[in-house]
Write a protein that holds these residues in place. Sequence first.
Motif, PDB file in Angstrom:
ATOM      1  N   GLY A 152       0.777  -1.226   0.000  1.00  8.53           N
ATOM      2  CA  GLY A 152       0.000   0.000   0.000  1.00  8.53           C
ATOM      3  C   GLY A 152       0.807   1.273   0.000  1.00  8.53           C
ATOM      4  N   THR A 153       2.146   1.174  -0.025  1.00  6.01           N
ATOM      5  CA  THR A 153       3.005   2.354  -0.034  1.00  6.01           C
ATOM      6  C   THR A 153       3.641   2.515  -1.411  1.00  6.01           C
ATOM      7  OG1 THR A 153       3.525   2.048   2.311  1.00  6.01           O
ATOM      8  CG2 THR A 153       4.991   3.475   1.042  1.00  6.01           C
ATOM      9  N   ASP A 154       3.253   3.570  -2.134  1.00  2.54           N
ATOM     10  CA  ASP A 154       3.826   3.862  -3.445  1.00  2.54           C
ATOM     11  C   ASP A 154       3.777   2.648  -4.377  1.00  2.54           C
ATOM     12  OD1 ASP A 154       4.988   5.422  -5.403  1.00  2.54           O
ATOM     13  OD2 ASP A 154       7.043   5.062  -4.714  1.00  2.54           O
ATOM     14  N   GLY A 155       2.627   2.000  -4.414  1.00  2.00           N
ATOM     15  CA  GLY A 155       2.438   0.871  -5.318  1.00  2.00           C
ATOM     16  C   GLY A 155       3.100  -0.421  -4.882  1.00  2.00           C
ATOM     17  N   GLY A 156       3.532  -0.477  -3.625  1.00  2.00           N
ATOM     18  CA  GLY A 156       4.248  -1.660  -3.149  1.00  2.00           C
ATOM     19  C   GLY A 156       3.337  -2.792  -2.711  1.00  2.00           C
ATOM     20  N   VAL A 157       3.878  -4.006  -2.782  1.00  2.00           N
ATOM     21  CA  VAL A 157       3.207  -5.206  -2.271  1.00  2.00           C
ATOM     22  C   VAL A 157       4.018  -5.820  -1.140  1.00  2.00           C
ATOM     23  CG1 VAL A 157       2.428  -7.541  -2.830  1.00  2.00           C
ATOM     24  CG2 VAL A 157       2.077  -5.687  -4.477  1.00  2.00           C
ATOM     25  N   ILE A 158       5.344  -5.888  -1.346  1.00  3.57           N
ATOM     26  CA  ILE A 158       6.233  -6.416  -0.310  1.00  3.57           C
ATOM     27  C   ILE A 158       7.638  -5.851  -0.523  1.00  3.57           C
ATOM     28  CG2 ILE A 158       6.849  -8.466  -1.663  1.00  3.57           C
ATOM     29  CD1 ILE A 158       6.914 -10.009   1.011  1.00  3.57           C
ATOM     30  N   ASP A 159       8.326  -5.571   0.565  1.00  3.11           N
ATOM     31  CA  ASP A 159       9.704  -5.094   0.497  1.00  3.11           C
ATOM     32  C   ASP A 159      10.605  -6.331   0.449  1.00  3.11           C
ATOM     33  OD1 ASP A 159      12.221  -4.018   0.836  1.00  3.11           O
ATOM     34  OD2 ASP A 159      11.565  -2.507   2.275  1.00  3.11           O
ATOM     35  N   LEU A 160      10.946  -6.757  -0.745  1.00  2.00           N
ATOM     36  CA  LEU A 160      11.631  -8.030  -0.941  1.00  2.00           C
ATOM     37  C   LEU A 160      13.005  -8.062  -0.298  1.00  2.00           C
ATOM     38  CD1 LEU A 160      11.565 -10.814  -2.278  1.00  2.00           C
ATOM     39  CD2 LEU A 160      12.539  -9.767  -4.331  1.00  2.00           C
ATOM     40  N   ILE A 161      13.782  -6.989  -0.439  1.00  3.00           N
ATOM     41  CA  ILE A 161      15.138  -6.971   0.119  1.00  3.00           C
ATOM     42  C   ILE A 161      15.102  -7.048   1.636  1.00  3.00           C
ATOM     43  CG2 ILE A 161      17.239  -5.590   0.352  1.00  3.00           C
ATOM     44  CD1 ILE A 161      16.719  -4.519  -2.442  1.00  3.00           C
ATOM     45  N   SER A 162      14.137  -6.367   2.257  1.00  3.51           N
ATOM     46  CA  SER A 162      13.976  -6.447   3.706  1.00  3.51           C
ATOM     47  C   SER A 162      13.686  -7.875   4.146  1.00  3.51           C
ATOM     48  CB  SER A 162      12.847  -5.516   4.164  1.00  3.51           C
ATOM     49  OG  SER A 162      12.599  -5.674   5.543  1.00  3.51           O
TER      50      SER A 162
END
Length: 477
Positions: A152-162
């Motif tokens: 939900g943040t700037d078109g994101g689904v998941i922070d993969l690198i995190s």
Amino acid sequence: MMTFKERIFRKEDPGVYEQKDAHLERTLRVRDFLALGLGTIVSTAIFTLPGTVAAQHAGPAVVISFLAAGLVAGLVAFAYAEMASALPFAGSAYSWINVIFGEVFGWISGWALLAEYFIAVAFVGSGLSANFRGLIAPLGWTLPKMLANPFGTDGGVIDLISVIAILAVAFLLSRGATETSRIENVLVVFKVLVILLFIVVGCTAIKPENYVPFIPEFHLNADGSAFGGWQGIYAGVSMIFLAYIGFDSIAANSAEAKEPAKTMPRGILGSLAIAVVLFMAVSLVLVGMFHYPEYANNAEPVGWALRQSGHPIIAAIVSSVACIGMFTALIGMMMAGSRLIYSFGRDGLLPGWLGKIDKKHLPNNALLTLTIFAVVIGSIFPFAFLSQLISAGTLIAFMFVSLGIYGLRKREGKDIAEPGFKMPFYPVMPALAFLGSLIVFMGLSNDAKIYAFGWFVFGLIVYFCYGMRRSALSKAK
């Protein structure tokens, strides 16, 4: 049958904790705890906070903000050192307060710390991801928005690198504390050397006029926060304190320390002292290189200052080390958080399987739980939101530990062995540690206080609906 009052104020026998934690192997030495503390405290904040706080609140007097925050943290660290020396159990403040004040107070302080570890792991993972993506961007490597930002943040689904970073650290920790500490020690030495390199190189670019006025005139920022004067310095302290709370990660692992009566005080106080000196030195050099307003809205002030001073290669090295610094912080936070969750399971306040250890004598069930929650939290909540929640929970635990010294002193040499270290200037210093933590807490944003209150209420619901009835201490009674 126990009354309700007897149930919630019952105290754990320290001898029981000694027996329960005896199966955790005591392999960690002073150098391991120094590395663990420095790895957690001196993370990416040392490359960002000096410039950010100078521009937003304190100007060149950011050095005073770092010193004041360090003094408050130091007062609490003395209390931690005595507690860890006298009661070297897994779970740090939770276990100590359970012994000193009773189960309900132990649960409150432990639940407050749990918020720190859940959120801090996700927070550091998000920061590592942002720095790593910034590092590889000049090479033309970018991730699609759906894999680069939380849901939900700037078109994101998941922070993969995190997610990958958190899973990698979890795998490393599941191999054992000794193997992890070797890697941590090497990475921390490398990180400190690079920080010293910045200080030496940065000193060649200092302009004395950038320190004038050292304490800018007070006014309110557009968002209503303070800038300049002692008000701005105070606002900076509350913002900076987040950087110093990592010494709790040392105490949480005291059940795995060799000769904890000596090892724990040296590790806790030594790592914090080194960290305060490094933070003050970096901030003093940074505000001397360029006028503090130039660091406003700058996500990497140290790297920027080096590039503007004609040192692009060193700037690239510092940016790379910022990622390494976050990795070492993840190790410290996840190691400590898993020991806290293990201690909840050990005592029956959360499901008992969390308190089990595997064939390697490691609490990997607790580690798995922490990993899952951190991945989910980091995937849902944005970086700015998480940063508001970390300090509040930890400061609550700090206040409990500071007051706990009074109860501890009455029992030392009786049912609790005489510790190898005692907090000096008793009974004044514990009161100063409590008041200092309270003052910093009051300086946090209203959002942070509201979120902390909500987490506190949720924790009490969990305790009264589950923990109080299933507590191992209740069954023993």
